[in-house]
Motif scaffolding. Structure first.
Motif, PDB file in Angstrom:
ATOM      1  N   ILE A  96       7.108  -1.507  13.011  1.00 42.08           N
ATOM      2  CA  ILE A  96       7.766  -2.206  11.913  1.00 42.08           C
ATOM      3  C   ILE A  96       7.343  -1.578  10.589  1.00 42.08           C
ATOM      4  O   ILE A  96       6.149  -1.486  10.292  1.00 42.08           O
ATOM      5  N   GLY A  97       8.315  -1.155   9.797  1.00 36.14           N
ATOM      6  CA  GLY A  97       8.057  -0.625   8.468  1.00 36.14           C
ATOM      7  C   GLY A  97       8.297  -1.686   7.413  1.00 36.14           C
ATOM      8  O   GLY A  97       8.558  -2.859   7.722  1.00 36.14           O
ATOM      9  N   SER A  98       8.205  -1.295   6.160  1.00 36.89           N
ATOM     10  CA  SER A  98       8.434  -2.250   5.076  1.00 36.89           C
ATOM     11  C   SER A  98       8.951  -1.531   3.844  1.00 36.89           C
ATOM     12  O   SER A  98       8.592  -0.378   3.580  1.00 36.89           O
ATOM     13  N   VAL A  99       9.813  -2.225   3.119  1.00 40.35           N
ATOM     14  CA  VAL A  99      10.378  -1.683   1.878  1.00 40.35           C
ATOM     15  C   VAL A  99      10.355  -2.792   0.833  1.00 40.35           C
ATOM     16  O   VAL A  99      10.727  -3.939   1.116  1.00 40.35           O
ATOM     17  N   GLU A 151      12.971   2.192  -9.196  1.00 39.18           N
ATOM     18  CA  GLU A 151      13.689   3.459  -9.027  1.00 39.18           C
ATOM     19  C   GLU A 151      12.768   4.657  -9.279  1.00 39.18           C
ATOM     20  O   GLU A 151      12.973   5.734  -8.717  1.00 39.18           O
ATOM     21  N   GLU A 152      11.735   4.453 -10.102  1.00 33.07           N
ATOM     22  CA  GLU A 152      10.816   5.540 -10.467  1.00 33.07           C
ATOM     23  C   GLU A 152       9.636   5.682  -9.519  1.00 33.07           C
ATOM     24  O   GLU A 152       8.865   6.639  -9.629  1.00 33.07           O
ATOM     25  N   TRP A 153       9.465   4.740  -8.596  1.00 27.73           N
ATOM     26  CA  TRP A 153       8.339   4.842  -7.672  1.00 27.73           C
ATOM     27  C   TRP A 153       8.493   6.068  -6.791  1.00 27.73           C
ATOM     28  O   TRP A 153       9.590   6.364  -6.278  1.00 27.73           O
ATOM     29  N   ALA A 154       7.405   6.791  -6.605  1.00 29.83           N
ATOM     30  CA  ALA A 154       7.436   7.987  -5.759  1.00 29.83           C
ATOM     31  C   ALA A 154       7.718   7.610  -4.310  1.00 29.83           C
ATOM     32  O   ALA A 154       7.166   6.628  -3.802  1.00 29.83           O
ATOM     33  N   LEU A 155       8.557   8.387  -3.655  1.00 31.21           N
ATOM     34  CA  LEU A 155       8.800   8.157  -2.236  1.00 31.21           C
ATOM     35  C   LEU A 155       7.538   8.472  -1.435  1.00 31.21           C
ATOM     36  O   LEU A 155       6.847   9.452  -1.726  1.00 31.21           O
ATOM     37  N   PRO A 156       7.225   7.676  -0.439  1.00 32.04           N
ATOM     38  CA  PRO A 156       6.005   7.927   0.346  1.00 32.04           C
ATOM     39  C   PRO A 156       6.179   9.118   1.278  1.00 32.04           C
ATOM     40  O   PRO A 156       7.253   9.342   1.839  1.00 32.04           O
ATOM     41  N   GLU A 157       5.108   9.891   1.421  1.00 32.81           N
ATOM     42  CA  GLU A 157       5.099  10.945   2.426  1.00 32.81           C
ATOM     43  C   GLU A 157       5.074  10.314   3.818  1.00 32.81           C
ATOM     44  O   GLU A 157       4.685   9.157   3.995  1.00 32.81           O
ATOM     45  N   LEU A 158       5.460  11.101   4.807  1.00 30.67           N
ATOM     46  CA  LEU A 158       5.536  10.616   6.185  1.00 30.67           C
ATOM     47  C   LEU A 158       4.204  10.029   6.644  1.00 30.67           C
ATOM     48  O   LEU A 158       4.154   8.962   7.262  1.00 30.67           O
ATOM     49  N   SER A 159       3.101  10.696   6.303  1.00 27.32           N
ATOM     50  CA  SER A 159       1.786  10.229   6.757  1.00 27.32           C
ATOM     51  C   SER A 159       1.441   8.866   6.159  1.00 27.32           C
ATOM     52  O   SER A 159       0.791   8.035   6.802  1.00 27.32           O
ATOM     53  N   ILE A 160       1.869   8.617   4.921  1.00 24.83           N
ATOM     54  CA  ILE A 160       1.616   7.319   4.294  1.00 24.83           C
ATOM     55  C   ILE A 160       2.368   6.216   5.015  1.00 24.83           C
ATOM     56  O   ILE A 160       1.818   5.161   5.334  1.00 24.83           O
ATOM     57  N   LYS A 176       0.814  -1.216   0.000  1.00 25.20           N
ATOM     58  CA  LYS A 176       0.000   0.000   0.000  1.00 25.20           C
ATOM     59  C   LYS A 176       0.849   1.268   0.000  1.00 25.20           C
ATOM     60  O   LYS A 176       0.427   2.310  -0.516  1.00 25.20           O
ATOM     61  N   GLN A 177       2.041   1.214   0.587  1.00 24.91           N
ATOM     62  CA  GLN A 177       2.928   2.393   0.531  1.00 24.91           C
ATOM     63  C   GLN A 177       3.232   2.772  -0.909  1.00 24.91           C
ATOM     64  O   GLN A 177       3.165   3.944  -1.291  1.00 24.91           O
ATOM     65  N   VAL A 178       3.573   1.762  -1.706  1.00 26.90           N
ATOM     66  CA  VAL A 178       3.925   2.003  -3.100  1.00 26.90           C
ATOM     67  C   VAL A 178       2.711   2.512  -3.870  1.00 26.90           C
ATOM     68  O   VAL A 178       2.795   3.490  -4.624  1.00 26.90           O
ATOM     69  N   LEU A 179       1.563   1.880  -3.660  1.00 26.80           N
ATOM     70  CA  LEU A 179       0.367   2.229  -4.419  1.00 26.80           C
ATOM     71  C   LEU A 179      -0.161   3.609  -4.051  1.00 26.80           C
ATOM     72  O   LEU A 179      -0.521   4.414  -4.934  1.00 26.80           O
ATOM     73  N   LEU A 180      -0.229   3.907  -2.760  1.00 27.51           N
ATOM     74  CA  LEU A 180      -0.692   5.232  -2.324  1.00 27.51           C
ATOM     75  C   LEU A 180       0.203   6.331  -2.876  1.00 27.51           C
ATOM     76  O   LEU A 180      -0.270   7.347  -3.393  1.00 27.51           O
ATOM     77  N   SER A 181       1.515   6.133  -2.767  1.00 28.92           N
ATOM     78  CA  SER A 181       2.466   7.138  -3.251  1.00 28.92           C
ATOM     79  C   SER A 181       2.348   7.305  -4.759  1.00 28.92           C
ATOM     80  O   SER A 181       2.417   8.437  -5.284  1.00 28.92           O
ATOM     81  N   GLN A 240      11.092   4.989   6.504  1.00 29.40           N
ATOM     82  CA  GLN A 240      10.554   4.151   7.577  1.00 29.40           C
ATOM     83  C   GLN A 240      11.097   4.615   8.929  1.00 29.40           C
ATOM     84  O   GLN A 240      10.355   4.716   9.912  1.00 29.40           O
ATOM     85  N   LYS A 241      12.382   4.903   8.952  1.00 30.97           N
ATOM     86  CA  LYS A 241      13.027   5.382  10.187  1.00 30.97           C
ATOM     87  C   LYS A 241      12.412   6.702  10.639  1.00 30.97           C
ATOM     88  O   LYS A 241      12.087   6.882  11.820  1.00 30.97           O
ATOM     89  N   ASP A 242      12.227   7.626   9.688  1.00 30.50           N
ATOM     90  CA  ASP A 242      11.667   8.943  10.020  1.00 30.50           C
ATOM     91  C   ASP A 242      10.242   8.828  10.552  1.00 30.50           C
ATOM     92  O   ASP A 242       9.785   9.673  11.329  1.00 30.50           O
ATOM     93  N   ALA A 243       9.523   7.781  10.115  1.00 26.19           N
ATOM     94  CA  ALA A 243       8.140   7.584  10.564  1.00 26.19           C
ATOM     95  C   ALA A 243       8.075   6.894  11.922  1.00 26.19           C
ATOM     96  O   ALA A 243       6.979   6.696  12.453  1.00 26.19           O
ATOM     97  N   GLY A 244       9.223   6.493  12.456  1.00 25.50           N
ATOM     98  CA  GLY A 244       9.254   5.893  13.783  1.00 25.50           C
ATOM     99  C   GLY A 244       9.516   4.406  13.823  1.00 25.50           C
ATOM    100  O   GLY A 244       9.400   3.783  14.885  1.00 25.50           O
ATOM    101  N   ALA A 245       9.884   3.814  12.685  1.00 24.22           N
ATOM    102  CA  ALA A 245      10.119   2.373  12.658  1.00 24.22           C
ATOM    103  C   ALA A 245      11.397   2.000  13.398  1.00 24.22           C
ATOM    104  O   ALA A 245      12.437   2.646  13.221  1.00 24.22           O
TER     105      ALA A 245
END
Length: 499
Positions: free
Chosen positions: A224-227, A194-203, A39-44, A264-269
């Motif tokens: 726990i985050g995911s990449v 490489e072209e996928w948009a980076l997710p915003e913090l809220s995502i 969902k991170q990839v799709l939302l972004s 992920q780290k910035d979001a608190g993971a």
């Protein structure tokens, strides 16, 4: 912030499935607290394409609702969905809906959700591996379109189309429910990760998990985050759908990969699930080994824990990188690479890994990417020496040629390896995960299972799961496979107390 005229899309995460026996025990793991990976990839992707895409996480909640019964292994099971009540969603809340389903075991829940979302006439676009394999099931439930493209390139154009706008690019990589002229099933230019948009913090924050495989985490309240740093595969295993997507192998650069980990780290993971089982595909290109070392170094510098949930290919961690050459294949462990991937220093590095044993003794012909057993054991010892504290050791059972003898030999081999690993690290947490073979729609192995006449169930909640064996072998009934599965699960950190 999106403008008032920005088209709105509701992206639905399906509720979790439960199969409850008459005593109220759920035969399946409750994964409502795990991270949302895709969902991170799709939302972004959709937000970057100019849509106001929002997550509706139906997995997050305490509601339980039964939707059917099924008899399995002489037991009546109640099919139940867990999370939020599907009918509480307002089908008119968004101008379009997106639903993803990768697993046939969740097919019934997906169909119920799609039927409800489509009830007010709003378009529902469906993606995911199960929908790609059997789109007509989803059209029958009310889907407007099924996305065949896994790269993200088709998402913007198909959403334009179902919203009544002129697609920004010619439609491709999709199937439409009501059209005499179907677009090309293959997208014209797949996106690279490489072209996928980076997710915003809220995502990222919305997609973080609070649990992971019932594992005790060393940090209270750890998130726990995911990449997902690559897609496609260089292999063509007959049990996997990935070759059907015809994407080849595409990976993020080290810089881009580490940007995703930093998000992920910035979001608190505290830890991050490195989701792909082909993370090591990089090693096949020039400089790929150095790329992997750079990524792992960057993860450690962020003081993140990492999890490998899908099994990195051990053959690629040898000195020969798993490449067949005229002079043969160098299968010696690449100790530096192994330490980078699975090393744990008590604070950062790899905290848990699923490692595929699959069928290292009998049944090797089913999985050509596996190492010979002796070399496999040497790699396992190198991994434990690197400090990895938690290993989920996966083997697949229920192949047509499986018998009591072959599974007994498998048990003996794994127990011996487990004892050797404990001699290296007595505190190692090692658990065998004996999953059963099942027909993944759209794969050659699935076709073979159906043609064999050995499949005993047509209910997707049963045949779509690794914990509900549904296939006989030529020598064992599926019920005997169930007994072997439960027996092999005893091998591990608690193995000795079961003897």
């Amino acid at each position: 912030m999106p403008s008032q005229n920005t088209p709105t899309i509701g992206l639905v995460e399906l509720p979790e499935l439960g199969l409850f026996d008459p005593n109220g025990k759920n035969l399946l793991a409750d994964r409502r607290g795990t991270a949302l990976i895709s969902k991170q990839v799709l939302l972004s992707n959709l937000q970057a394409a100019g849509f106001d895409a929002q997550l509706i996480n139906l997995r997050k909640g305490k509601h339980q609702e039964a939707f059917g019964k099924v008899i399995w292994n002489d037991t009546e099971l109640t099919k139940t969905y867990l999370g939020q009540k599907i009918n509480d969603i307002d089908p008119s809340a968004y101008e379009a809906w997106g639903v993803t389903n990768n697993f046939s075991q969740h097919r019934d829940i997906a169909r119920m959700t799609i039927k409800h979302l489509a009830s007010k006439g709003r378009p529902v676009v469906v993606g995911g591996s199960d929908a790609i394999a059997d789109p007509q099931v989803y059209f029958a439930a009310g889907a407007t379109a099924v996305v065949l493209d896994k790269s993200g390139a088709a998402n913007g154009p198909i959403m334009d189309y179902v919203l009544g706008k002129k697609p920004r690019e010619e439609l491709s990589g999709v199937i439409l429910a009501n059209s005499s002229q179907q677009p090309s099933p293959r997208v014209k230019r797949p996106l690279s990760p490489e072209e996928w948009a980076l997710p915003e913090l809220s995502i990222v924050q919305q997609c973080l998990g609070t649990t992971y495989k019932d594992l005790h985490l060393p940090k209270e309240g750890a998130l726990i985050g995911s990449v997902f740093a690559d897609m496609g595969c260089d292999r063509k295993c007959d049990f996997c759908q990935t070759p059907n997507y015809r994407l080849g192998y595409r990976a993020m650069s080290p810089d881009r990969t580490l940007q995703w980990f930093k998000a992920q780290k910035d979001a608190g993971a505290w830890g991050v699930i490195n989701s792909s089982d082909q993370f090591l595909g990089r090693i096949l290109k020039k400089g790929g080994r150095e790329d992997i070392l750079e990524i792992m170094k960057g993860i450690r510098e962020m003081e993140l824990a990492v999890f490998y949930p899908n099994g990195l290919e051990l053959k690629k961690t040898t000195m020969g990188r798993g490449i067949n050459r005229k002079e043969g294949m160098d299968l010696r462990p690449d100790e530096e690479l192994i330490k980078a991937l699975w090393g744990w220093d008590g604070k950062t590095g790899c905290y848990l890994a699923y490692i595929p044993a699959e069928r290292p003794v009998f049944g090797r012909q089913n999985y050509a990417k596996l190492l010979p057993w002796r070399e496999h054991c040497e790699i396992m010892k190198a991994i434990v020496r690197a400090g990895l504290p938690h290993i989920i050791y996966g083997c697949i059972i229920g192949f047509p040629d499986d018998s009591d003898e072959t599974l007994l030999r498998l048990e003996e081999a794994i127990v011996k390896l487990y004892e050797e690993l404990l001699a290296i690290n007595p505190s190692l947490n090692f658990q065998v995960l004996p999953v059963s073979i099942f027909p993944i729609p759209g794969t050659p192995q699935s076709e073979q299972i159906y043609k064999s006449g050995l499949l005993r169930f047509d209910d997707p909640t049963i045949f779509g799961g690794v914990w509900t064996p549904s296939v006989d072998t030529h020598y064992l009934s599926y019920k005997e496979v169930v007994k072997w599965q439960r027996h092999l699960m005893q091998i591990g950190s608690s193995y000795m107390q079961h003897q």
